[in-house]
Design an enzyme around this catalytic site. Structure first.
Site, PDB file in Angstrom:
ATOM      1  N   VAL A 107       1.353   6.071   0.063  1.00  0.00           N
ATOM      2  CA  VAL A 107       0.688   6.798   1.160  1.00  0.00           C
ATOM      3  C   VAL A 107      -0.826   6.864   0.991  1.00  0.00           C
ATOM      4  CG1 VAL A 107       2.705   8.186   1.790  1.00  0.00           C
ATOM      5  CG2 VAL A 107       1.166   9.028   0.018  1.00  0.00           C
ATOM      6  N   ARG A 111      -9.968   3.775  -5.330  1.00  0.00           N
ATOM      7  CA  ARG A 111     -10.458   3.430  -6.654  1.00  0.00           C
ATOM      8  C   ARG A 111      -9.711   4.180  -7.753  1.00  0.00           C
ATOM      9  NH1 ARG A 111     -16.969   3.294  -5.679  1.00  0.00           N
ATOM     10  NH2 ARG A 111     -16.375   4.312  -3.750  1.00  0.00           N
ATOM     11  N   TYR A 112      -9.235   5.382  -7.395  1.00  0.00           N
ATOM     12  CA  TYR A 112      -8.544   6.237  -8.369  1.00  0.00           C
ATOM     13  C   TYR A 112      -7.176   5.675  -8.739  1.00  0.00           C
ATOM     14  CZ  TYR A 112      -5.982   7.565  -4.210  1.00  0.00           C
ATOM     15  OH  TYR A 112      -5.214   7.513  -3.074  1.00  0.00           O
ATOM     16  N   LYS A 128       0.957  10.537  -8.013  1.00  0.00           N
ATOM     17  CA  LYS A 128      -0.332   9.860  -8.094  1.00  0.00           C
ATOM     18  C   LYS A 128      -0.309   8.959  -9.322  1.00  0.00           C
ATOM     19  CE  LYS A 128      -5.279  10.957  -8.258  1.00  0.00           C
ATOM     20  NZ  LYS A 128      -6.236  12.070  -8.235  1.00  0.00           N
ATOM     21  N   ASP A 229     -15.548  18.236  -7.894  1.00  0.00           N
ATOM     22  CA  ASP A 229     -15.423  17.111  -6.952  1.00  0.00           C
ATOM     23  C   ASP A 229     -14.763  17.584  -5.666  1.00  0.00           C
ATOM     24  OD1 ASP A 229     -15.783  14.532  -6.047  1.00  0.00           O
ATOM     25  OD2 ASP A 229     -14.016  13.717  -7.052  1.00  0.00           O
TER      26      ASP A 229
HETATM   27 MG   LIG Z   1      -9.392  12.424  -5.359  1.00  0.00          MG
END
Ligand SMILES: [Mg+2]
Ligand SMILES: *[C@@H]1O[C@H](CO)[C@@H](O)[C@H](O)[C@H]1NC(C)=O
Ligand SMILES: *[C@@H]1O[C@H](CO)[C@@H](O)[C@H](O)[C@H]1NC(C)=O
Length: 402
Positions: A107, A111-112, A128, A229
């Site tokens: 989904v 870059r992560y 993730k 962040d």
């Molecule tokens: Mg993030």
């Protein structure tokens, strides 16, 4: 045999569930003592994979981390280690959870790494999968979720973290609650809000940030955390239009009693578009926890601005745009950003129509107080939360008066 580490505190709750119900064998783990706290977890766990037995590290609450290796059979594990309390499941169980997940669809990608919707015991979960270049973020997020009690309706709910070898490469997973509406960034592209929805959303984000920022003492306590962040892509929206804050890969922790600041060792920096002027010009006091909170507040102001633009008043609404869309290119450099906020001291544009709407004009005032050049002049998350609650109440009052 145990190892004592200073000065970090790792707090894996519910371990006692296993220790109490299982015939435990204390294994020497002297050889892994020199590793950092987070590494010990995995060092121990990888040892267990050599046998059919699992090993686990636990901790005391006295600022020393005690690593006890408890050996349990897989069979016992399946029946004894479940718990709903604490910041997450016991570490051993986290690994079991990861192995029971089936991945359904990707989904998100960036870059992560990737985010997948997965299935665990009949429920959707988000997985993730961190790219190897971002492994420090995985370590940090895992560490924070396992150190701090972070159960709050406006913070993304953590389930488990896992490191596995798949296809002879290491995969880093973070398993959390799943929010089908996706990120606030995605949501605002497609949806508009009314004044009530705008306030509810803003209040939920401010509540999440206020909870992160505050230190709570006692057994159910938490350290103070600054996010570093905050942005609309790191905020998720639920079906009732309320939000939770995600992505703690850069977060810093502060312990008031010892005045210890734990900044982790992730070399990554936040997102340039959301960076406060003092971060851009490098004048931020990196040894002072308050400065990290003030950097979050700057970013919160920008997120509120994104939300307010999508709030309809008198039939008018702005299209979705990221902050500073009009003055910096799509992948801005430090210099692009610095020119506007540090040198010219520009701020995001407030559309005229906001001033003829009571909610949006109050929101505009609030945002401006997040964007003071002098970081110490900015509002706190708690103050923003209280002010938004007040605006919300006065809106309700106007409604009932009508
Ligand atoms: Mg993030
Ligand atoms: C593992 O490798 C095989 C063959 O190289 C590939 O087809 C498969 O997609 C890989 N699986 C994962 C989970 O990366
Ligand atoms: C959305 O989040 C709020 C908390 O911010 C919670 O009270 C509500 O139940 C959630 N709604 C859904 C459908 O998950």
């Amino acid at each position: 045999t145990y190892c004592v580490f200073e000065p970090k505190l790792i707090n894996i709750l519910c371990v006692s569930v296993c220790v109490l119900t299982v015939i435990n064998i204390l294994c020497a783990c002297v050889s892994v003592c020199e590793l950092t706290v987070i590494n010990i977890l995995f060092a121990c766990v990888s040892v267990c994979e050599l046998t059919v037995i699992n090993i686990l590290c636990v901790s005391a609450r006295d600022k020393h981390t005690v690593c006890v290796c408890v050996c349990v059979s897989q069979d016992l594990l399946d029946h004894s280690c479940t718990s709903g309390s604490g910041s997450g499941l016991p570490f051993l169980v986290q690994r079991t959870v990861a192995r029971q997940i089936t991945l359904n669809e990707c989904v998100g990608k960036g870059r992560y790494g990737e985010v997948w919707r997965g299935q665990w015991q009949g429920e959707s979960v988000a997985v993730k999968i961190f790219s190897s270049r971002d492994e420090k973020s995985w370590f940090r997020e895992t560490e924070i979720y396992n150190t701090v009690l972070l159960r709050h309706e406006n913070i993304l709910g953590f389930i488990a973290s896992d490191m596995t070898s798949r296809n002879s490469s290491t995969q880093l997973w973070l398993i959390t609650h799943y929010h089908e509406m996706g990120s606030l960034y995605d949501y605002l592209q497609l949806s508009t809000l009314d004044a009530g929805g705008c306030l509810r959303m803003a209040l939920s984000i401010a509540s999440g940030l206020a909870h992160l920022h505050v230190e709570i003492f006692g057994t159910q306590g938490k350290s103070a955390i600054a996010h570093r962040d905050l942005k609309s892509k790191n905020i998720l929206v639920n079906k009732t239009g309320q939000c939770c804050i995600a992505d703690l890969g850069l977060a810093v922790m502060h312990f008031q009693d010892t005045n210890e600041l734990d900044v982790g060792n992730n070399p990554k920096v936040g997102t340039k578009r959301y960076m406060a002027p003092e971060v851009l010009d490098d004048s931020v006091q990196t040894d002072c926890f308050e400065s990290y909170k003030r950097v979050d507040i700057w970013a919160l102001g920008l997120v509120l601005w994104e939300v307010a633009r999508r709030t309809v008043s008198n039939g008018i609404v702005e299209e979705y745009k990221p902050p500073f869309h009009d003055v910096v290119p799509s992948d801005p450099s430090f210099d692009d950003m610095r020119r506007w906020w540090c040198v010219d001291q520009q701020r995001p544009n407030i559309p005229n129509r906001w001033f003829s709407d009571p909610t949006l004009s109050s929101m505009a005032k609030l945002m401006k107080e997040c964007w003071y050049q002098n970081p110490s002049a900015r509002l706190t998350a708690l103050r923003i939360k209280k002010t938004l609650t007040k605006i919300d109440n006065s809106l309700d009052k106007i409604k009932t008066d009508i």
